[in-house]
Motif scaffolding. Structure first.
Motif, PDB file in Angstrom:
ATOM      1  N   GLY A   1       0.853  -1.177   0.000  1.00 43.59           N
ATOM      2  CA  GLY A   1       0.000   0.000   0.000  1.00 43.59           C
ATOM      3  C   GLY A   1       0.887   1.224   0.000  1.00 43.59           C
ATOM      4  O   GLY A   1       1.965   1.222   0.586  1.00 43.59           O
ATOM      5  N   THR A   2       0.424   2.247  -0.675  1.00 45.03           N
ATOM      6  CA  THR A   2       1.222   3.464  -0.779  1.00 45.03           C
ATOM      7  C   THR A   2       0.319   4.682  -0.663  1.00 45.03           C
ATOM      8  O   THR A   2      -0.850   4.634  -1.042  1.00 45.03           O
ATOM      9  N   THR A   3       0.866   5.744  -0.124  1.00 45.58           N
ATOM     10  CA  THR A   3       0.119   6.990   0.010  1.00 45.58           C
ATOM     11  C   THR A   3       0.517   7.972  -1.084  1.00 45.58           C
ATOM     12  O   THR A   3      -0.333   8.562  -1.738  1.00 45.58           O
TER      13      THR A   3
ATOM     14  N   SER B   1       4.530  -1.242   2.985  1.00 44.24           N
ATOM     15  CA  SER B   1       3.586  -0.181   3.330  1.00 44.24           C
ATOM     16  C   SER B   1       4.300   1.151   3.434  1.00 44.24           C
ATOM     17  O   SER B   1       5.429   1.231   3.913  1.00 44.24           O
ATOM     18  N   SER B   2       3.601   2.165   3.008  1.00 43.71           N
ATOM     19  CA  SER B   2       4.107   3.508   3.248  1.00 43.71           C
ATOM     20  C   SER B   2       3.934   3.821   4.735  1.00 43.71           C
ATOM     21  O   SER B   2       3.145   3.181   5.435  1.00 43.71           O
TER      22      SER B   2
ATOM     23  N   HIS C   1       3.132   7.202   6.831  1.00 46.96           N
ATOM     24  CA  HIS C   1       2.740   8.606   6.696  1.00 46.96           C
ATOM     25  C   HIS C   1       2.384   9.124   8.088  1.00 46.96           C
ATOM     26  O   HIS C   1       1.534   8.564   8.766  1.00 46.96           O
TER      27      HIS C   1
ATOM     28  N   ASN D   1       0.200   2.401   6.319  1.00 46.80           N
ATOM     29  CA  ASN D   1      -1.016   2.484   5.528  1.00 46.80           C
ATOM     30  C   ASN D   1      -2.103   1.646   6.200  1.00 46.80           C
ATOM     31  O   ASN D   1      -1.913   0.458   6.460  1.00 46.80           O
TER      32      ASN D   1
END
Length: 74
Positions: free
Chosen positions: A9-11, A55-56, A58, A63
């Motif tokens: 998953g990425t933001t 995973s990002s 943030h 994520n």
């Protein structure tokens, strides 16, 4: 060789680059690599020999979709 699933998953898109950097050497070593964003992850993981999860982060948090997916598939 192994069949490897990479779920991520990425933001902001930076995790895409990390996944690409992981995917290339795995393929080069002869492994079959399947890459899926967490939203499109397969439910049945039994056909895979290995799993990488990315995973990002943030504001200090992973994520949320990746965290939920991992909890569901422990």
């Amino acid at each position: 060789m192994a069949r490897v699933l990479i779920i991520y998953g990425t933001t902001e898109g930076h995790t895409d680059e990390v996944v690409s950097a992981l995917e290339e050497p795995l393929r080069g070593a002869g492994h079959e690599v399947v890459v899926k964003r967490v939203e499109h992850a397969p439910e049945d993981l039994t056909s895979f020999d290995g799993l990488l999860v990315g995973s990002s982060i943030h504001m200090g948090k992973h994520n949320k979709h990746v965290v939920e997916w991992v909890r569901q598939h422990l």
